[in-house]
Design a protein around this motif. Structure first.
Motif, PDB file in Angstrom:
ATOM      1  N   MET A 190       0.863  -1.188   0.000  1.00  0.00           N
ATOM      2  CA  MET A 190       0.000   0.000   0.000  1.00  0.00           C
ATOM      3  C   MET A 190       0.896   1.233   0.000  1.00  0.00           C
ATOM      4  N   MET A 191       0.966   1.906  -1.130  1.00  0.00           N
ATOM      5  CA  MET A 191       1.818   3.077  -1.263  1.00  0.00           C
ATOM      6  C   MET A 191       1.149   4.303  -0.621  1.00  0.00           C
ATOM      7  N   ILE A 192       1.924   5.038   0.167  1.00  0.00           N
ATOM      8  CA  ILE A 192       1.412   6.239   0.837  1.00  0.00           C
ATOM      9  C   ILE A 192       2.440   7.350   0.656  1.00  0.00           C
ATOM     10  N   ARG A 193       1.977   8.512   0.246  1.00  0.00           N
ATOM     11  CA  ARG A 193       2.881   9.644  -0.005  1.00  0.00           C
ATOM     12  C   ARG A 193       3.601  10.068   1.269  1.00  0.00           C
ATOM     13  N   PRO A 194       4.846  10.565   1.130  1.00  0.00           N
ATOM     14  CA  PRO A 194       5.598  10.987   2.314  1.00  0.00           C
ATOM     15  C   PRO A 194       4.885  12.030   3.162  1.00  0.00           C
ATOM     16  N   ASP A 195       4.212  13.009   2.513  1.00  0.00           N
ATOM     17  CA  ASP A 195       3.531  14.033   3.301  1.00  0.00           C
ATOM     18  C   ASP A 195       2.349  13.440   4.064  1.00  0.00           C
ATOM     19  N   THR A 196       1.696  12.426   3.461  1.00  0.00           N
ATOM     20  CA  THR A 196       0.593  11.764   4.152  1.00  0.00           C
ATOM     21  C   THR A 196       1.124  10.936   5.320  1.00  0.00           C
ATOM     22  N   LEU A 197       2.269  10.286   5.130  1.00  0.00           N
ATOM     23  CA  LEU A 197       2.880   9.532   6.235  1.00  0.00           C
ATOM     24  C   LEU A 197       3.139  10.451   7.424  1.00  0.00           C
ATOM     25  N   ALA A 198       3.682  11.619   7.135  1.00  0.00           N
ATOM     26  CA  ALA A 198       3.958  12.570   8.221  1.00  0.00           C
ATOM     27  C   ALA A 198       2.674  12.981   8.923  1.00  0.00           C
ATOM     28  N   ALA A 199       1.600  13.172   8.164  1.00  0.00           N
ATOM     29  CA  ALA A 199       0.313  13.570   8.746  1.00  0.00           C
ATOM     30  C   ALA A 199      -0.281  12.445   9.582  1.00  0.00           C
ATOM     31  N   ILE A 200      -0.093  11.191   9.142  1.00  0.00           N
ATOM     32  CA  ILE A 200      -0.582  10.056   9.932  1.00  0.00           C
ATOM     33  C   ILE A 200       0.175   9.975  11.249  1.00  0.00           C
ATOM     34  N   LYS A 201       1.486  10.139  11.189  1.00  0.00           N
ATOM     35  CA  LYS A 201       2.274  10.094  12.415  1.00  0.00           C
ATOM     36  C   LYS A 201       1.860  11.199  13.379  1.00  0.00           C
TER      37      LYS A 201
END
Length: 273
Positions: free
Chosen positions: A1-12
């Motif tokens: 499941m590919m997730i954009r880096p900016d979205t990863l930061a927002a999830i964290k």
């Protein structure tokens, strides 16, 4: 499941906890843990939904500016159903702790047996030791260059390095790799003595994963650690070619996690926090 880096930061950060995907069937199940550059993400729910039923609140929780924007993003592959996936940050990747753990003699013996099994199972013959050796000799060098030196194609070389990473022996960087303390201990045990000329990892707090372009830009400025980032203003880093908003966000989050901030514009490097 590919997730954009900016979205990863927002999830964290807790700002995003949903993702929407068009799949023929679910690619994940509840409880799946995904290894990402920000640590582990856990799948908390998987439900099929109609795009027309997605709410404004769900769009916001997925990081979209509006329902209309999210629906536009889902227009591709319109023949496939839409799945709503719940996500949460589940802590650090356990391989980080493993990499830092120096094995005792019994553990080294067990790891060497695992490496032997990988060699025996390979269609190209023994590869584990030469791969560890080239990473040891050439840390932070791009994978295609390492693969070419070994006469290998890049995709299969990367797949094999991931097997070493699973054992905690190597660390993937935005550009290239390096041996972990665990990996260095195994290599030294096999050679019978610690390598005296091994390039040490930069002293200080490692940079977060910020992408290859930003990493190249910082390296060109001699910046390898968060302490060095702390000595620069956000504006000066943003002016570097390759350092974009996403990289700055990862740097800002890493600094905040250490109780630091970017320098005040105009302050000389090395002047302290």
């Amino acid at each position: 499941m590919m997730i954009r880096p900016d979205t990863l930061a927002a999830i964290k950060a807790g700002d995003v906890d949903l993702a929407f995907r068009r799949w023929d069937r679910p690619r994940v199940v509840v409880g799946t843990r995904l290894r990402t550059r920000v640590g582990l993400l856990e799948v908390t729910s998987v439900d099929q939904v109609a795009p027309s039923r997605i709410t404004a609140e769900e769009a916001r929780r997925a990081g979209a500016k509006s329902v209309a924007e999210l629906r536009r993003m889902l227009e591709a592959k319109a023949d496939r159903p839409v799945w709503r996936v719940g996500l949460r940050h589940a802590g650090a990747d356990p391989r980080e702790e493993l990499r830092a753990t120096v094995p005792d003699a019994d553990e080294v013996s067990t790891i060497r047996e695992r490496l032997d099994r990988l060699d025996r199972a390979s269609a190209i013959g023994p590869w584990t030791r030469v791969t560890l050796a080239i990473i040891d000799r050439s840390p932070t060098v791009r994978a295609p260059e390492l693969a070419a030196e070994l006469g290998r194609d890049t995709p299969s070389f990367k797949r094999d390095v991931r097997k070493l990473k699973e054992l905690g022996l190597t660390e993937s960087l935005d550009i290239g790799y390096r041996l972990s303390p665990r990996g260095a201990a195994v290599v030294d045990a096999e050679s019978g003595a610690p390598r005296q000329d091994r390039p040490p990892a930069p002293a200080g707090t490692p940079l977060p994963r910020i992408g290859a372009p930003a990493t190249r830009a910082l390296r060109a400025e001699g910046i390898w650690t968060l302490e060095q980032v702390r000595d620069r203003s956000e504006e000066s880093l943003a002016a570097l070619h390759g350092v974009g908003p996403i990289a700055l966000r990862f740097l800002r989050d890493a600094l905040t996690g250490c109780g630091w901030d970017f320098a005040t514009p105009g302050r000389l490097p090395g002047a302290g926090p």
